[in-house]
Scaffold this motif. Structure first.
Motif, mmCIF file in Angstrom:
data_model
loop_
_atom_site.group_PDB
_atom_site.id
_atom_site.type_symbol
_atom_site.label_atom_id
_atom_site.label_comp_id
_atom_site.label_asym_id
_atom_site.label_seq_id
_atom_site.Cartn_x
_atom_site.Cartn_y
_atom_site.Cartn_z
ATOM 1 N N ALA A 171 0.833 -1.209 0.000
ATOM 2 C CA ALA A 171 0.000 0.000 0.000
ATOM 3 C C ALA A 171 0.864 1.253 0.000
ATOM 4 C CB ALA A 171 -0.925 -0.003 1.211
ATOM 5 N N GLY A 172 1.936 1.248 0.780
ATOM 6 C CA GLY A 172 2.839 2.391 0.823
ATOM 7 C C GLY A 172 2.170 3.644 1.352
ATOM 8 N N GLY A 173 2.702 4.796 0.974
ATOM 9 C CA GLY A 173 2.108 6.079 1.313
ATOM 10 C C GLY A 173 1.936 6.334 2.804
ATOM 11 N N THR A 174 0.840 6.996 3.129
ATOM 12 C CA THR A 174 0.564 7.393 4.515
ATOM 13 C C THR A 174 0.394 6.188 5.423
ATOM 14 O OG1 THR A 174 -0.508 9.424 3.732
ATOM 15 C CG2 THR A 174 -0.962 8.735 5.995
ATOM 16 N N LEU A 175 -0.279 5.146 4.926
ATOM 17 C CA LEU A 175 -0.502 3.951 5.748
ATOM 18 C C LEU A 175 0.825 3.328 6.154
ATOM 19 C CD1 LEU A 175 -2.343 1.826 7.025
ATOM 20 C CD2 LEU A 175 -2.371 0.638 4.812
ATOM 21 N N PHE A 176 1.728 3.199 5.210
ATOM 22 C CA PHE A 176 3.030 2.604 5.505
ATOM 23 C C PHE A 176 3.792 3.451 6.522
ATOM 24 C CE2 PHE A 176 7.587 1.945 4.527
ATOM 25 C CZ PHE A 176 7.656 0.577 4.740
ATOM 26 N N ALA A 177 3.767 4.780 6.321
ATOM 27 C CA ALA A 177 4.466 5.680 7.243
ATOM 28 C C ALA A 177 3.880 5.591 8.645
ATOM 29 C CB ALA A 177 4.394 7.112 6.728
ATOM 30 N N LEU A 178 2.567 5.492 8.748
ATOM 31 C CA LEU A 178 1.926 5.389 10.060
ATOM 32 C C LEU A 178 2.309 4.098 10.775
ATOM 33 C CD1 LEU A 178 -1.676 6.733 9.280
ATOM 34 C CD2 LEU A 178 0.059 7.834 10.713
ATOM 35 N N VAL A 179 2.344 3.004 10.030
ATOM 36 C CA VAL A 179 2.710 1.717 10.640
ATOM 37 C C VAL A 179 4.174 1.730 11.078
ATOM 38 C CG1 VAL A 179 2.987 -0.750 10.205
ATOM 39 C CG2 VAL A 179 0.929 0.431 9.416
ATOM 40 N N VAL A 180 5.039 2.290 10.253
ATOM 41 C CA VAL A 180 6.449 2.408 10.643
ATOM 42 C C VAL A 180 6.578 3.281 11.883
ATOM 43 C CG1 VAL A 180 8.715 3.313 9.972
ATOM 44 C CG2 VAL A 180 7.357 2.002 8.329
ATOM 45 N N GLY A 181 5.809 4.383 11.916
ATOM 46 C CA GLY A 181 5.841 5.257 13.082
ATOM 47 C C GLY A 181 5.366 4.553 14.338
ATOM 48 N N LEU A 182 4.311 3.763 14.214
ATOM 49 C CA LEU A 182 3.798 3.018 15.362
ATOM 50 C C LEU A 182 4.833 2.009 15.854
ATOM 51 C CD1 LEU A 182 1.516 2.223 17.303
ATOM 52 C CD2 LEU A 182 0.637 0.684 15.505
ATOM 53 N N ALA A 183 5.448 1.285 14.918
ATOM 54 C CA ALA A 183 6.486 0.319 15.296
ATOM 55 C C ALA A 183 7.644 1.024 15.987
ATOM 56 C CB ALA A 183 6.978 -0.430 14.057
ATOM 57 N N ALA A 184 8.000 2.204 15.486
ATOM 58 C CA ALA A 184 9.108 2.960 16.077
ATOM 59 C C ALA A 184 8.794 3.378 17.508
ATOM 60 C CB ALA A 184 9.402 4.197 15.221
ATOM 61 N N ILE A 185 7.590 3.883 17.725
ATOM 62 C CA ILE A 185 7.202 4.330 19.063
ATOM 63 C C ILE A 185 7.163 3.152 20.038
ATOM 64 C CG2 ILE A 185 5.304 5.280 20.433
ATOM 65 C CD1 ILE A 185 6.883 7.362 18.895
ATOM 66 N N LEU A 186 6.619 2.025 19.607
ATOM 67 C CA LEU A 186 6.559 0.839 20.472
ATOM 68 C C LEU A 186 7.962 0.330 20.809
ATOM 69 C CD1 LEU A 186 3.571 -1.101 18.845
ATOM 70 C CD2 LEU A 186 3.588 0.036 21.075
ATOM 71 N N ALA A 187 8.833 0.273 19.808
ATOM 72 C CA ALA A 187 10.198 -0.196 20.045
ATOM 73 C C ALA A 187 10.952 0.766 20.961
ATOM 74 C CB ALA A 187 10.937 -0.345 18.716
ATOM 75 N N ALA A 188 10.760 2.068 20.752
ATOM 76 C CA ALA A 188 11.429 3.053 21.599
ATOM 77 C C ALA A 188 10.912 2.976 23.033
ATOM 78 C CB ALA A 188 11.219 4.459 21.029
ATOM 79 N N TRP A 189 9.609 2.816 23.184
ATOM 80 C CA TRP A 189 9.013 2.662 24.515
ATOM 81 C C TRP A 189 9.665 1.486 25.252
ATOM 82 C CZ3 TRP A 189 4.954 5.211 27.156
ATOM 83 C CH2 TRP A 189 4.484 4.560 28.290
ATOM 84 N N GLU A 190 9.791 0.372 24.558
ATOM 85 C CA GLU A 190 10.423 -0.796 25.170
ATOM 86 C C GLU A 190 11.881 -0.514 25.523
ATOM 87 O OE1 GLU A 190 7.712 -4.169 22.821
ATOM 88 O OE2 GLU A 190 9.835 -3.893 22.322
ATOM 89 N N PHE A 191 12.586 0.188 24.654
ATOM 90 C CA PHE A 191 13.982 0.520 24.931
ATOM 91 C C PHE A 191 14.110 1.328 26.209
ATOM 92 C CE2 PHE A 191 17.454 3.564 24.786
ATOM 93 C CZ PHE A 191 18.549 2.768 24.503
ATOM 94 N N PHE A 192 13.290 2.365 26.348
ATOM 95 C CA PHE A 192 13.392 3.225 27.525
ATOM 96 C C PHE A 192 12.936 2.506 28.795
ATOM 97 C CE2 PHE A 192 12.996 6.530 24.110
ATOM 98 C CZ PHE A 192 14.313 6.969 24.208
ATOM 99 N N ARG A 193 11.972 1.602 28.669
ATOM 100 C CA ARG A 193 11.567 0.811 29.833
ATOM 101 C C ARG A 193 12.692 -0.141 30.253
ATOM 102 N NH1 ARG A 193 8.163 3.856 32.323
ATOM 103 N NH2 ARG A 193 6.132 4.114 31.321
ATOM 104 N N LEU A 194 13.408 -0.667 29.279
ATOM 105 C CA LEU A 194 14.551 -1.513 29.600
ATOM 106 C C LEU A 194 15.610 -0.711 30.362
ATOM 107 C CD1 LEU A 194 15.056 -3.591 26.318
ATOM 108 C CD2 LEU A 194 14.197 -4.421 28.500
ATOM 109 N N MET A 195 15.830 0.516 29.928
ATOM 110 C CA MET A 195 16.803 1.358 30.614
ATOM 111 C C MET A 195 16.375 1.630 32.058
ATOM 112 S SD MET A 195 19.270 1.761 28.527
ATOM 113 C CE MET A 195 18.857 0.070 28.082
ATOM 114 N N GLU A 196 15.068 1.789 32.264
ATOM 115 C CA GLU A 196 14.565 2.002 33.622
ATOM 116 C C GLU A 196 14.790 0.768 34.488
ATOM 117 O OE1 GLU A 196 10.503 3.137 33.108
ATOM 118 O OE2 GLU A 196 10.994 5.191 32.479
#
Length: 284
Positions: free
Chosen positions: A45-70
């Protein structure tokens, strides 16, 4: 003699089955069956949908990273870390706005000032980890959006996913079946040389087959396979290093049998960067 050989073979087979059960193989398959078609459809599909899914994956992965640091006793600035991750994704999604330089400058000023008012045992470490987490995940994962935006972007992203998954699968099965020699016991005790070599060969072979299907010249297929198969184990080990330091097995529990989002994208973070720069510098 034949009976001893048969008994030994049977024992090895049972051992392999036992290892499959211990590795939550059924859960892994179920998650893969649900997740892989979804990822491929969103990529198409690409476009906005792809960017949104990548953004969601990024936020979830970053959240986990910072929780690991805690869990490791640090206190990164979670909102600022997530904001930096999002900035990287937005910059790749909207390159014409040129928001990276002013956005990153403002972020640095705010994050540094914020840390001045926090009373934590290791303020410099906390500030540095906030910066590192946002850059590590946000910058690398944003290459998916940049890669998808290129001519024939769908093919490049698909190759990134499929070569990485083929290598991961090869390493998983070969490592379970024949793995004996530890690769890097300090960081990941279960990884073996046999599994790693098997994963590398599986990735390169997959690249040659998929590249031929996509009508890529042989040298480009081979180069992409070598790049992805070589960098992905280090992406995996990077997250293993993080988890090892804080004493956890998985970054999260989002995907049964697979761990968290960071566990799922660790190899892909390195793979997509390698593919992007090879495609832009050697093919296009």
């Amino acid at each position: 003699m034949k009976e001893d050989l048969a008994s030994s073979k049977s024992s090895e087979q049972l051992s392999f089955k036992a290892k499959l059960e211990q590795s939550q193989f059924r859960n892994r398959v179920l998650v893969a069956v649900l997740l892989v078609p979804t990822v491929l459809l969103v990529t198409w599909a690409g476009g906005t949908l792809f960017a949104l899914v990548v953004g969601l994956a990024a936020i979830l992965a970053a959240w986990e990273f910072f929780r690991l640091m805690e869990k490791g006793g640090f206190r990164p600035i979670l909102p600022m870390g997530l904001l930096l991750t999002l900035l990287m994704v937005l910059n790749a999604s909207l390159p014409h706005l040129k928001i990276l330089h002013p956005g990153f400058t403002i972020w640095l000023i705010i994050a540094t000032t914020w840390q001045l008012f926090r009373r934590t045992p290791s303020p410099v470490n906390d500030w540095a980890l906030t910066l590192a987490g946002g850059l590590y995940i946000g910058w690398l994962i944003s290459h998916f959006i940049s890669l998808r935006s290129l001519p024939q972007g769908y093919i490049w992203v698909m190759l990134t996913f499929l070569i990485t998954w083929a290598g991961d699968s090869g390493a998983y099965f070969i490592g379970l079946r024949w793995g004996r020699r530890p690769l890097w016991p300090r960081l990941s005790p279960k990884k073996t040389w046999e599994g790693t070599i098997g994963g590398w060969l599986s990735g390169v072979l997959a690249a040659l087959i998929l590249g031929a299907a996509a009508r890529l010249p042989l040298q480009h297929s081979l180069a992409l396979g070598v790049i992805v198969a070589t960098v992905t184990p280090f992406g995996d080990l990077a997250v293993s290093m993080i988890k090892r330091q804080v004493g956890v097995k998985d970054s999260g529990s989002l995907f049964p049998g697979h761990g968290g989002m960071l566990d799922r994208v660790d190899s892909l973070l390195f793979a997509v960067a390698g593919v992007y720069y090879y495609v832009t510098m050697a093919i296009l």
